[in-house]
Design a protein around this motif. Structure first.
Motif, PDB file in Angstrom:
ATOM      1  N   SER A  40      -0.301  33.800 -59.256  1.00  0.00           N
ATOM      2  CA  SER A  40       0.368  32.321 -59.383  1.00  0.00           C
ATOM      3  C   SER A  40       1.385  32.340 -59.646  1.00  0.00           C
ATOM      4  N   ASN A  41       2.187  33.435 -60.378  1.00  0.00           N
ATOM      5  CA  ASN A  41       4.102  33.746 -60.061  1.00  0.00           C
ATOM      6  C   ASN A  41       4.227  32.899 -59.116  1.00  0.00           C
ATOM      7  N   TYR A  42       3.947  34.678 -58.240  1.00  0.00           N
ATOM      8  CA  TYR A  42       4.214  34.323 -56.901  1.00  0.00           C
ATOM      9  C   TYR A  42       4.215  33.416 -56.076  1.00  0.00           C
ATOM     10  N   GLN A  43       3.192  32.388 -56.144  1.00  0.00           N
ATOM     11  CA  GLN A  43       3.453  30.900 -56.134  1.00  0.00           C
ATOM     12  C   GLN A  43       3.901  29.820 -56.603  1.00  0.00           C
ATOM     13  N   GLN A  44       4.622  30.042 -57.398  1.00  0.00           N
ATOM     14  CA  GLN A  44       5.367  28.800 -58.307  1.00  0.00           C
ATOM     15  C   GLN A  44       6.719  29.066 -57.568  1.00  0.00           C
ATOM     16  N   ILE A  45       7.199  30.271 -57.645  1.00  0.00           N
ATOM     17  CA  ILE A  45       8.576  30.888 -57.052  1.00  0.00           C
ATOM     18  C   ILE A  45       8.976  30.103 -55.398  1.00  0.00           C
ATOM     19  N   ARG A  46       7.226  30.644 -54.757  1.00  0.00           N
ATOM     20  CA  ARG A  46       7.591  30.422 -53.095  1.00  0.00           C
ATOM     21  C   ARG A  46       7.970  28.516 -53.315  1.00  0.00           C
ATOM     22  N   GLU A  47       7.440  27.842 -54.455  1.00  0.00           N
ATOM     23  CA  GLU A  47       7.270  26.089 -54.157  1.00  0.00           C
ATOM     24  C   GLU A  47       9.050  26.181 -54.359  1.00  0.00           C
ATOM     25  N   LEU A  48       9.681  27.165 -55.885  1.00  0.00           N
ATOM     26  CA  LEU A  48      10.938  27.012 -56.073  1.00  0.00           C
ATOM     27  C   LEU A  48      11.673  27.085 -54.515  1.00  0.00           C
ATOM     28  N   LEU A  49      11.655  28.069 -54.076  1.00  0.00           N
ATOM     29  CA  LEU A  49      12.114  28.137 -53.077  1.00  0.00           C
ATOM     30  C   LEU A  49      12.353  26.967 -51.764  1.00  0.00           C
ATOM     31  N   ASP A  50      10.924  27.042 -51.454  1.00  0.00           N
ATOM     32  CA  ASP A  50      10.829  25.168 -50.580  1.00  0.00           C
ATOM     33  C   ASP A  50      11.105  24.668 -50.935  1.00  0.00           C
ATOM     34  N   ASN A  51      11.811  24.051 -52.277  1.00  0.00           N
ATOM     35  CA  ASN A  51      12.051  22.684 -52.327  1.00  0.00           C
ATOM     36  C   ASN A  51      13.755  22.823 -53.326  1.00  0.00           C
ATOM     37  N   ARG A  52      14.348  24.128 -53.025  1.00  0.00           N
ATOM     38  CA  ARG A  52      15.718  24.527 -53.576  1.00  0.00           C
ATOM     39  C   ARG A  52      16.091  25.012 -53.041  1.00  0.00           C
ATOM     40  N   GLU A  53      17.490  24.808 -53.001  1.00  0.00           N
ATOM     41  CA  GLU A  53      18.376  26.060 -51.989  1.00  0.00           C
ATOM     42  C   GLU A  53      19.123  26.357 -52.891  1.00  0.00           C
ATOM     43  N   PHE A  54      18.754  27.743 -52.818  1.00  0.00           N
ATOM     44  CA  PHE A  54      19.680  28.750 -53.524  1.00  0.00           C
ATOM     45  C   PHE A  54      20.366  29.852 -52.961  1.00  0.00           C
ATOM     46  N   ASP A  55      22.345  29.478 -52.914  1.00  0.00           N
ATOM     47  CA  ASP A  55      23.176  30.234 -53.344  1.00  0.00           C
ATOM     48  C   ASP A  55      23.514  31.649 -53.422  1.00  0.00           C
ATOM     49  N   TYR A  56      22.154  32.529 -53.566  1.00  0.00           N
ATOM     50  CA  TYR A  56      22.415  33.765 -54.002  1.00  0.00           C
ATOM     51  C   TYR A  56      21.539  34.527 -52.588  1.00  0.00           C
ATOM     52  N   SER A  57      22.159  35.501 -52.980  1.00  0.00           N
ATOM     53  CA  SER A  57      21.768  36.920 -51.832  1.00  0.00           C
ATOM     54  C   SER A  57      19.756  37.039 -52.726  1.00  0.00           C
ATOM     55  N   PRO A  58      19.380  37.580 -51.579  1.00  0.00           N
ATOM     56  CA  PRO A  58      17.955  37.557 -51.954  1.00  0.00           C
ATOM     57  C   PRO A  58      17.745  38.751 -52.813  1.00  0.00           C
ATOM     58  N   GLN A  59      18.458  39.736 -53.090  1.00  0.00           N
ATOM     59  CA  GLN A  59      18.852  40.489 -54.317  1.00  0.00           C
ATOM     60  C   GLN A  59      18.545  40.057 -55.887  1.00  0.00           C
ATOM     61  N   PHE A  60      19.855  39.404 -55.894  1.00  0.00           N
ATOM     62  CA  PHE A  60      20.232  38.387 -56.810  1.00  0.00           C
ATOM     63  C   PHE A  60      19.602  37.794 -56.725  1.00  0.00           C
ATOM     64  N   PHE A  61      18.685  37.283 -55.811  1.00  0.00           N
ATOM     65  CA  PHE A  61      17.787  35.986 -56.092  1.00  0.00           C
ATOM     66  C   PHE A  61      16.405  36.525 -57.244  1.00  0.00           C
ATOM     67  N   LEU A  62      16.074  37.539 -56.303  1.00  0.00           N
ATOM     68  CA  LEU A  62      14.812  38.677 -57.079  1.00  0.00           C
ATOM     69  C   LEU A  62      14.783  38.974 -58.116  1.00  0.00           C
ATOM     70  N   SER A  63      16.056  39.815 -58.826  1.00  0.00           N
ATOM     71  CA  SER A  63      16.507  40.520 -59.629  1.00  0.00           C
ATOM     72  C   SER A  63      16.234  39.338 -61.297  1.00  0.00           C
ATOM     73  N   TYR A  64      17.210  38.038 -60.911  1.00  0.00           N
ATOM     74  CA  TYR A  64      17.372  37.232 -62.276  1.00  0.00           C
ATOM     75  C   TYR A  64      16.796  36.116 -61.588  1.00  0.00           C
ATOM     76  N   ILE A  65      15.519  35.908 -60.785  1.00  0.00           N
ATOM     77  CA  ILE A  65      15.008  34.294 -60.845  1.00  0.00           C
ATOM     78  C   ILE A  65      13.393  35.189 -60.508  1.00  0.00           C
ATOM     79  N   ALA A  66      13.191  35.649 -59.353  1.00  0.00           N
ATOM     80  CA  ALA A  66      11.506  35.643 -59.369  1.00  0.00           C
ATOM     81  C   ALA A  66      11.371  36.614 -60.451  1.00  0.00           C
ATOM     82  N   GLN A  67      12.183  37.848 -61.234  1.00  0.00           N
ATOM     83  CA  GLN A  67      11.739  39.134 -61.674  1.00  0.00           C
ATOM     84  C   GLN A  67      10.673  38.040 -62.959  1.00  0.00           C
ATOM     85  N   GLN A  68       9.556  38.934 -63.039  1.00  0.00           N
ATOM     86  CA  GLN A  68       8.016  38.026 -64.072  1.00  0.00           C
ATOM     87  C   GLN A  68       8.636  38.596 -65.440  1.00  0.00           C
TER      88      GLN A  68
END
Length: 677
Positions: free
Chosen positions: A90-118
């Protein structure tokens, strides 16, 4: 028409799950990161039980990308074991929707550490993102495109869902807080805000002063990434301006402020990196130009540098020197870090040799400390520790913010009044038992239905048990299911509790030991629910005999082996089915084992030692030897008497209560408390 709507919904769901991830999160677009995280994820589920491991393997196969690999790779395997794989999905699906609907100017490592972390700290994983979006965060995200306004609206959302209340160490999850208790301590404020910020796409991370240097206590709060920098936020009602909270004028008194991430960034000052998290020195984000740069050199008795020596940064708190963090020296025997202006101690330890040295408060930019290791006793030290304050100008929020906060406070008052109203029995001529029942119902807050279901199964519930619930950890009332209430009640009924003090009663009956999740019940005869498995209960003519017999059984049944146990804390129903336990997991089990055999017990931070009540006296118990602990000496020591004289800075004697004295043991570069419980 209804079926057509259903078909469209299914098509939209399938589309949302098959829409491609940004290239940086795919195997093709970022092969090195994909390989690293996929390997780490597969290794991380290796110690889970077979059925749970199979479910996580299915997730990795069905969603073969960097995002799913990260979500499984960077959660403690103990947390994965106690959580539901469907919640991770469920959390994976919501994070994917977030990536689909918004553009993030962060490296994947930064996004994963501080937005995707559960998870934020040690709470279990829940499908909180979907639930919190439905609970108002979805509207907030859609209506606020400016990151500062989005931050402020998230602060108000959190303010309405948590009122500060000091609570026990076990962490509530974001949904425990926002749907059941609406109460929590500072770390739970941190959990709620970080989870909410990440849900709407604001990078956030936990930060803390593990121990304050200038006062007795500690604190935890959140940091949020705004305008290309980390900022801190504390009290949600005063959060209109970031970097403004109750401790803002006390920054110079601090020594270290620590933040946590997962994938390390070169721009951060890294103190240490573990399997799941990176400890970051965030002090420069607070002290700014007032930061001090510390160089620590460790030498042996020949004056040669000592590599891999363990260094502790210690502050005086609650009558003892408490560690903020531990680090290790490099190949040249040196470690560098940034510190605040407050006074502190540095300890060093390696191969049985140690050193301890104070670092005074000061305004100098650079400090050098040299520690010489020795096997001799620590030298006597008599220090006055100073902690300077710093200027801070409090900015006033606009009236519209204050009006919104006032409206939220009124809604909180109405909610609390609704819970409090339950304490009034809805019947005429209510008995004392009726009043107790409804008082517990009120204290259960939004977890009332679980308590009500338990009470309907076990009515009438003994007054003594209701009194225990009211006097015990309120978090139990907010988190327990009906089955857990019933198992606890059955155990309470089986014990002789009349002659126990309230402290002793808690040490016998409490379902939790340390910071681990509450255990799930075992099934007994005639569909009864048990707090402990039958294998835990052992016969004996005395407390000592039962405890020793149970302890020896545990040592035969469970092994402590580095690298074989799950990482982190696990509840008893998970631990009981494991072959290997970590030292801390085994101490937690030993406490549960003592309680299962009618012996009040408590957790200690001493290695291999718990506290137990035997024949009316609290004793330290060595679980490795199944005997009363002798203090670590070769021979059983007798009693000794210590005379302590305490003077003020003018060498005048002070008259203080014995409870204000803290006895500690210096071992392996760390002070361990010896005060019972």
């Amino acid at each position: 028409m209804k079926y057509r709507i259903l078909l469209i919904s299914l098509i939209l769901l399938v589309y949302s799950l098959t829409a491609s991830l940004p290239a940086g999160y795919t195997a093709k677009g970022n092969p090195e990161l994909y390989k690293e995280l996929k390997t780490k994820a597969e290794k991380n589920i290796g110690k889970l039980d077979k059925s749970t491991r199979k479910e996580y393997s299915k997730l990795l196969k069905a969603h073969d990308d960097i995002l799913m690999s990260y979500l499984i790779a960077y959660e403690e395997d103990a947390i994965l074991q106690i959580s539901q794989p469907t919640d991770v999905l469920s959390n994976y699906q919501q994070i994917r929707e977030l990536l689909d609907n918004r553009e993030f100017d962060y490296s994947p490592q930064f996004f994963l550490s501080y937005i995707a972390q559960q998870t934020v700290t040690d709470e279990r994983i829940q499908a909180y993102r979907k639930a919190m979006l439905a609970d108002g965060l979805g509207d907030i995200m859609r209506e606020n495109t400016d990151e500062m306004e989005l931050y402020r609206e998230v602060c108000k959302w959190c303010l309405e869902r948590l009122v500060f209340l000091p609570t026990s160490g076990r962490d509530q999850s974001p949904l425990d807080i926002s749907q059941k208790s609406f109460l929590g301590r500072c770390e739970e404020m941190q959990i709620l805000f970080v989870a909410a910020a990440r849900t709407v796409g604001l990078p956030a991370r936990p930060a803390s002063a593990p121990w304050w240097a200038h006062i007795d206590n500690n604190h935890a709060w959140a940091e949020v990434w705004l305008e290309d920098a980390w900022h801190y936020t504390g009290d949600m009602d005063a959060a209109y301006y970031p970097d403004q909270t109750w401790f803002s004028g006390l920054i110079d008194k601090t020594v270290l402020i620590l933040a946590r991430g997962s994938i390390a960034s070169e721009s951060d000052e890294i103190l240490n990196t573990g399997r799941y998290q990176t400890v970051i020195n965030s002090t420069p984000n607070y002290a700014k130009e007032r930061i001090r740069h510390l160089s620590i050199l460790v030498l042996d008795d020949q004056g040669d540098p000592v590599s891999n020596a363990v260094l502790g940064i210690l502050v005086y708190n609650w009558g003892a020197l408490r560690p903020l963090t531990f680090v290790t020296t490099n190949e040249n025997g040196v470690f560098y870090l940034s510190v605040g202006r407050g006074a502190f101690y540095v300890s060093a330890f390696k191969d049985g040799r140690h050193a301890l040295k104070s670092v005074p408060s000061g305004e100098e930019t650079d400090i050098s400390v040299i520690l010489s290791l020795s096997s001799e006793d620590l030298a006597e030290q008599n220090e006055i520790l100073d902690y300077p304050s710093n200027p801070f100008e409090w900015k006033t929020a606009p009236q519209s913010w204050d009006d919104d906060v006032a409206a939220i406070r009124k809604r909180i008052e109405a909610r609390d009044a609704f819970f409090a109203k339950r304490a009034i029995p809805p019947i005429i001529n209510a008995t004392a038992s009726d009043s107790l029942y409804w008082n517990v119902a009120s204290a259960s807050r939004a977890n009332y239905l679980e308590y009500k279901l338990f009470a309907s199964r076990c009515k009438p519930v003994d007054e003594s048990f209701l009194q225990y619930l009211l006097a015990g950890d309120p978090k139990d009332l907010w988190q327990m299911t009906a089955d857990q209430f019933e198992a606890l009640y059955g155990f309470f009924h089986s014990q002789k509790t009349d002659e126990l003090s309230q402290e002793e009663l808690q040490a016998l009956i409490s379902p939790g030991v340390y910071y681990e999740e509450l255990p799930q019940p075992w099934s007994g005869k005639r569909n009864t629910l048990l707090l402990y498995p039958k294998s835990f209960v052992h016969k004996g003519g005395s407390d000592l005999q039962r405890l020793r017999k149970a302890n020896k059984w545990m040592n035969r049944r469970y092994r402590t082996k580095a690298g074989e146990s799950l990482s982190g804390l696990i509840p008893l129903h998970i631990a009981a089915n494991r072959k290997y336990l970590s030292p801390i997991q085994k101490r937690i089990m030993a406490v549960s084992l003592a309680r299962a055999n009618s012996i009040p017990a408590g957790f200690t931070r001493l290695p291999n030692v718990i506290s137990v009540l035997i024949d009316g006296e609290w004793e330290y118990w060595d679980i490795s030897k199944a005997e009363i602990w002798n203090g670590g000496g070769e021979e059983q020591s007798g009693n000794c008497f210590i005379k302590v004289n305490i003077f003020d800075e003018n060498e005048l004697p002070l008259d203080i209560d014995a409870s204000q004295l803290m006895m500690t043991r210096w071992e392996d570069g760390m002070f361990y408390s010896l005060n019972y419980r």
